[in-house]
Write a protein that holds these residues in place. Structure first.
Motif, mmCIF file in Angstrom:
data_model
loop_
_atom_site.group_PDB
_atom_site.id
_atom_site.type_symbol
_atom_site.label_atom_id
_atom_site.label_comp_id
_atom_site.label_asym_id
_atom_site.label_seq_id
_atom_site.Cartn_x
_atom_site.Cartn_y
_atom_site.Cartn_z
ATOM 1 N N ASP A 248 0.830 -1.148 -0.212
ATOM 2 C CA ASP A 248 -0.303 -0.397 0.067
ATOM 3 C C ASP A 248 1.239 1.229 -0.097
ATOM 4 O OD1 ASP A 248 -1.788 2.068 0.146
ATOM 5 O OD2 ASP A 248 -2.937 1.543 2.608
ATOM 6 N N ILE A 249 1.856 1.631 0.979
ATOM 7 C CA ILE A 249 2.718 2.548 1.261
ATOM 8 C C ILE A 249 3.485 2.589 -0.053
ATOM 9 C CG2 ILE A 249 4.383 3.256 2.914
ATOM 10 C CD1 ILE A 249 3.170 2.013 4.776
ATOM 11 N N LEU A 250 4.269 1.889 -0.681
ATOM 12 C CA LEU A 250 5.499 1.523 -1.476
ATOM 13 C C LEU A 250 4.728 1.945 -3.144
ATOM 14 C CD1 LEU A 250 7.427 -1.679 -0.363
ATOM 15 C CD2 LEU A 250 8.204 1.670 0.109
ATOM 16 N N SER A 251 3.383 0.987 -3.060
ATOM 17 C CA SER A 251 2.872 1.484 -4.330
ATOM 18 C C SER A 251 2.423 3.026 -4.845
ATOM 19 C CB SER A 251 2.294 0.615 -4.836
ATOM 20 O OG SER A 251 0.783 0.528 -4.119
ATOM 21 N N ASP A 252 2.329 3.579 -3.555
ATOM 22 C CA ASP A 252 1.344 5.169 -3.560
ATOM 23 C C ASP A 252 3.177 5.771 -3.572
ATOM 24 O OD1 ASP A 252 -0.670 4.258 -3.581
ATOM 25 O OD2 ASP A 252 -1.574 6.106 -2.165
ATOM 26 N N CYS A 253 4.007 5.487 -3.154
ATOM 27 C CA CYS A 253 5.241 6.070 -2.939
ATOM 28 C C CYS A 253 6.282 5.983 -5.142
ATOM 29 C CB CYS A 253 6.249 5.262 -2.439
ATOM 30 S SG CYS A 253 8.230 5.555 -2.537
ATOM 31 N N ALA A 254 6.069 4.611 -5.028
ATOM 32 C CA ALA A 254 6.082 4.570 -6.624
ATOM 33 C C ALA A 254 5.988 4.880 -7.943
ATOM 34 C CB ALA A 254 6.348 3.346 -6.714
ATOM 35 N N ALA A 255 4.382 5.374 -7.387
ATOM 36 C CA ALA A 255 2.986 6.532 -8.475
ATOM 37 C C ALA A 255 3.905 7.617 -8.215
ATOM 38 C CB ALA A 255 1.950 5.547 -7.447
ATOM 39 N N MET A 256 4.156 8.019 -7.203
ATOM 40 C CA MET A 256 4.356 8.953 -7.504
ATOM 41 C C MET A 256 5.710 10.061 -7.741
ATOM 42 S SD MET A 256 2.025 11.118 -6.580
ATOM 43 C CE MET A 256 0.975 10.328 -7.731
ATOM 44 N N LEU A 257 6.753 8.956 -8.334
ATOM 45 C CA LEU A 257 7.506 9.390 -8.631
ATOM 46 C C LEU A 257 7.394 9.481 -10.040
ATOM 47 C CD1 LEU A 257 9.723 5.768 -8.134
ATOM 48 C CD2 LEU A 257 10.537 8.456 -6.671
ATOM 49 N N THR A 258 6.092 9.256 -10.175
ATOM 50 C CA THR A 258 5.936 9.582 -12.048
ATOM 51 C C THR A 258 4.949 10.763 -12.394
ATOM 52 O OG1 THR A 258 3.948 8.308 -11.903
ATOM 53 C CG2 THR A 258 5.354 6.998 -12.684
ATOM 54 N N GLY A 259 4.267 11.001 -11.042
ATOM 55 C CA GLY A 259 4.034 13.264 -10.794
ATOM 56 C C GLY A 259 3.028 13.234 -11.240
ATOM 57 N N SER A 260 2.033 11.906 -12.024
ATOM 58 C CA SER A 260 1.340 11.905 -12.721
ATOM 59 C C SER A 260 0.158 10.948 -13.018
ATOM 60 C CB SER A 260 1.345 11.953 -14.484
ATOM 61 O OG SER A 260 1.909 11.124 -15.004
ATOM 62 N N ILE A 261 -0.974 11.598 -11.958
ATOM 63 C CA ILE A 261 -1.621 10.646 -10.830
ATOM 64 C C ILE A 261 -2.417 9.872 -12.258
ATOM 65 C CG2 ILE A 261 -3.511 11.565 -10.330
ATOM 66 C CD1 ILE A 261 -3.996 10.413 -8.187
ATOM 67 N N GLY A 262 -3.261 10.686 -13.142
ATOM 68 C CA GLY A 262 -4.126 10.397 -14.807
ATOM 69 C C GLY A 262 -3.219 9.299 -15.875
ATOM 70 N N MET A 263 -2.061 9.266 -14.941
ATOM 71 C CA MET A 263 -1.488 8.537 -16.419
ATOM 72 C C MET A 263 -0.929 6.551 -15.985
ATOM 73 S SD MET A 263 -0.422 9.894 -18.581
ATOM 74 C CE MET A 263 0.881 8.876 -19.522
ATOM 75 N N LEU A 264 -1.551 5.952 -14.382
ATOM 76 C CA LEU A 264 -1.195 5.169 -13.696
ATOM 77 C C LEU A 264 -2.318 3.696 -13.765
ATOM 78 C CD1 LEU A 264 1.477 6.361 -11.658
ATOM 79 C CD2 LEU A 264 1.323 5.098 -13.508
ATOM 80 N N PRO A 265 -1.972 2.834 -14.503
ATOM 81 C CA PRO A 265 -3.457 1.816 -14.006
ATOM 82 C C PRO A 265 -3.081 0.608 -13.406
ATOM 83 C CG PRO A 265 -1.790 0.849 -15.581
ATOM 84 C CD PRO A 265 -1.203 2.423 -15.233
ATOM 85 N N SER A 266 -4.059 0.186 -12.971
ATOM 86 C CA SER A 266 -3.913 -1.117 -12.330
ATOM 87 C C SER A 266 -4.978 -2.638 -12.464
ATOM 88 C CB SER A 266 -4.117 -0.820 -10.206
ATOM 89 O OG SER A 266 -5.742 -0.268 -10.219
ATOM 90 N N ALA A 267 -3.800 -3.247 -11.998
ATOM 91 C CA ALA A 267 -5.522 -4.871 -11.988
ATOM 92 C C ALA A 267 -5.084 -5.219 -10.828
ATOM 93 C CB ALA A 267 -3.952 -5.530 -12.760
ATOM 94 N N SER A 268 -6.043 -6.083 -10.703
ATOM 95 C CA SER A 268 -6.439 -7.172 -9.051
ATOM 96 C C SER A 268 -6.496 -8.464 -9.713
ATOM 97 C CB SER A 268 -7.424 -6.755 -8.271
ATOM 98 O OG SER A 268 -6.766 -4.597 -8.146
ATOM 99 N N LEU A 269 -6.058 -9.320 -9.584
ATOM 100 C CA LEU A 269 -6.344 -10.501 -9.982
ATOM 101 C C LEU A 269 -6.684 -11.539 -8.762
ATOM 102 C CD1 LEU A 269 -2.964 -10.888 -12.177
ATOM 103 C CD2 LEU A 269 -5.265 -9.757 -12.732
ATOM 104 N N ASP A 270 -7.245 -12.918 -9.396
ATOM 105 C CA ASP A 270 -7.493 -14.320 -8.717
ATOM 106 C C ASP A 270 -6.764 -15.072 -8.951
ATOM 107 O OD1 ASP A 270 -8.287 -14.858 -10.670
ATOM 108 O OD2 ASP A 270 -10.846 -15.196 -9.950
ATOM 109 N N GLU A 271 -7.471 -16.067 -8.598
ATOM 110 C CA GLU A 271 -6.228 -17.427 -8.633
ATOM 111 C C GLU A 271 -5.968 -17.730 -10.525
ATOM 112 O OE1 GLU A 271 -4.978 -20.171 -4.794
ATOM 113 O OE2 GLU A 271 -6.398 -19.319 -4.844
ATOM 114 N N GLN A 272 -6.962 -17.736 -10.800
ATOM 115 C CA GLN A 272 -7.396 -18.166 -12.060
ATOM 116 C C GLN A 272 -6.568 -17.141 -12.885
ATOM 117 O OE1 GLN A 272 -10.220 -18.868 -10.036
ATOM 118 N NE2 GLN A 272 -8.963 -21.213 -10.367
ATOM 119 N N GLY A 273 -6.600 -15.639 -12.274
ATOM 120 C CA GLY A 273 -5.561 -14.826 -13.184
ATOM 121 C C GLY A 273 -7.067 -13.731 -14.017
ATOM 122 N N LYS A 274 -8.089 -13.808 -13.562
ATOM 123 C CA LYS A 274 -9.186 -13.137 -13.853
ATOM 124 C C LYS A 274 -9.053 -11.932 -13.335
ATOM 125 C CE LYS A 274 -14.153 -13.031 -12.730
ATOM 126 N NZ LYS A 274 -15.049 -13.152 -12.799
ATOM 127 N N GLY A 275 -9.730 -10.603 -13.830
ATOM 128 C CA GLY A 275 -9.134 -9.954 -12.693
ATOM 129 C C GLY A 275 -9.708 -8.318 -13.161
#
Ligand code: NAD
Length: 360
Positions: A248-275
């Motif tokens: 939670d903490i490191l991904s927000d820190c890494a996101a802000m390295l890029t400086g642009s909240i409107g550019m960053l995608p994300s995925a959340s996956l289950d065990e079968q790779g559905k997301g």
């Protein structure tokens, strides 16, 4: 057989950014023979207004039967005074829990064209491309017992429990290994094994899983050092895997390295790779309805869906190349526009479609 995508625009700018992403999807279907079907449903405040719940059974049911879900964002001022149990954000949490999405993938990519947007020096971040894999359904955010209790002397004590089963560590490290195989084959597992027994076990399991991926270079780093290294020399990382809270903490820190909240995608996956795929930002009520929002985080979320769930890497690449191309051409929405005139949400969507067609 065609794959099914459930589209959930949600609230606020969700409608505008998802509309542009659907435009890109239609372009892939009509011009590049992508074989997918789409359905649309309500979630968040929009669902509450109609069904008095942010996650109607029908929406969850459609999500369970779809191959992948594309979500815009949820929330807005008009729902802030509702009981917490029916606030729009509960719709999102309900989807994550209902679909057992235990693996959260958060790329932090800085397109060289946008190096000025970061608060770090351009040479430190230009070309940055890290993937953070965060465990999403376990760890201290869910561990029992938890609460606030009163001690004998009347003082109150708050407590939470950090707990991970071997199987939970095993499955998230496997996801990270698979991702590393599709990238630069380097995985850094982040823990606090010098202090926390739970993450000592995490490290042991990570090493055991790693034996099955001899091509991936597995390393370990304590979380405090990882935070420091992310701002000191972020390009040393390829894929990182870590616990729910550290992620939670490191991904927000890494996101802000890029400086642009409107550019960053994300995925959340289950065990079968559905997301479920979504931009990392929220519903931005301050600019909703103004055709100003940057749709690229959502468009890039579609690219992630094509790569990680629908196994259409070539289609994903088409989108990513097109985004690169429009940035090269100087297209900028207001959030990434340091000078000159910004383009609108719909102009950005049109530009991505045009770039895909141009490259065909
Ligand atoms: P936010 O991410 O919506 O907005 C933060 C700032 O970034 C705002 O100034 C906004 O205008 C800007 N911004 C965000 N996305 C943008 C985009 N694509 N293009 C241009 N600018 C963009 O965060 P917030 O203001 O804290 O929250 C607003 C609402 O969103 C709240 O109701 C919150 O609960 C909700 N929220 C939802 C999600 C989600 O659906 N996953 C995530 C975070 C927040």
């Amino acid at each position: 057989m065609s794959k099914k995508i459930l589209i959930l625009p949600g609230d606020g700018i969700g409608h505008e950014i998802v509309a542009e992403t659907v435009k890109v999807l239609q372009c892939l279907r009509s011009e590049f023979a992508l074989n997918v079907e789409t359905e649309q449903a309500l979630v968040g405040g929009a669902a509450y207004d109609v069904h008095a719940t942010p996650l109607p059974d029908e929406t969850l049911d459609l999500a369970k039967h779809a191959d992948a879900v594309l979500l815009g964002a949820v929330g807005g001022y008009q729902w802030e005074s509702l009981d917490i149990a029916v606030r729009p954000e509960k719709g999102l949490l309900g989807l994550r829990a209902g679909l057992d999405l235990f693996a959260n993938l958060r790329p932090a990519i800085l397109y060289p064209q946008l190096a000025d947007a970061s608060t770090l020096k351009p040479e430190v971040v230009s070309g940055l491309d890290i993937m953070i894999v965060r465990e999403l359904t376990g760890g201290i955010y869910f561990g029992q017992p938890r609460g606030v209790r009163e001690l004998e002397n009347g003082e109150r004590e708050g407590f939470n429990t950090l707990v991970y089963k071997e199987s939970e560590v095993d499955r998230i490290v496997r996801v990270a290994m698979d991702i590393a195989m599709k990238r630069d084959k380097r995985l850094c597992s982040v823990d606090k094994a010098n202090v926390l027994e739970c993450t000592e076990l995490w490290r042991e399991v990570a090493n055991r899983v790693g034996e099955s991926w001899p091509d991936v270079e597995l390393s370990h780093m304590y979380v405090d050092n990882a935070a420091m290294q992310l701002v000191r020399e972020p390009k040393q990382f390829d894929v990182m895997v870590t616990t729910n809270m550290f992620g939670d903490i490191l991904s927000d820190c890494a996101a802000m390295l890029t400086g642009s909240i409107g550019m960053l995608p994300s995925a959340s996956l289950d065990e079968q790779g559905k997301g479920m795929y979504e931009p990392i930002h929220g519903s931005a009520p301050d600019i909703a309805g103004k055709n100003q929002a940057n749709p690229l985080a959502t468009i890039l979320s579609l690219a992630m869906m094509l790569r990680y769930t629908l196994e259409e890497a070539e289609m994903a690449q088409r989108i990513e190349d097109a985004v690169n191309h429009v940035l090269d051409q100087g297209f900028r929405t207001q959030d990434i526009c340091s000078s000159g005139k910004a383009v609108s949400t719909s102009e950005m969507g049109d530009a991505v479609c045009a770039a895909m067609l141009e490259s065909s």
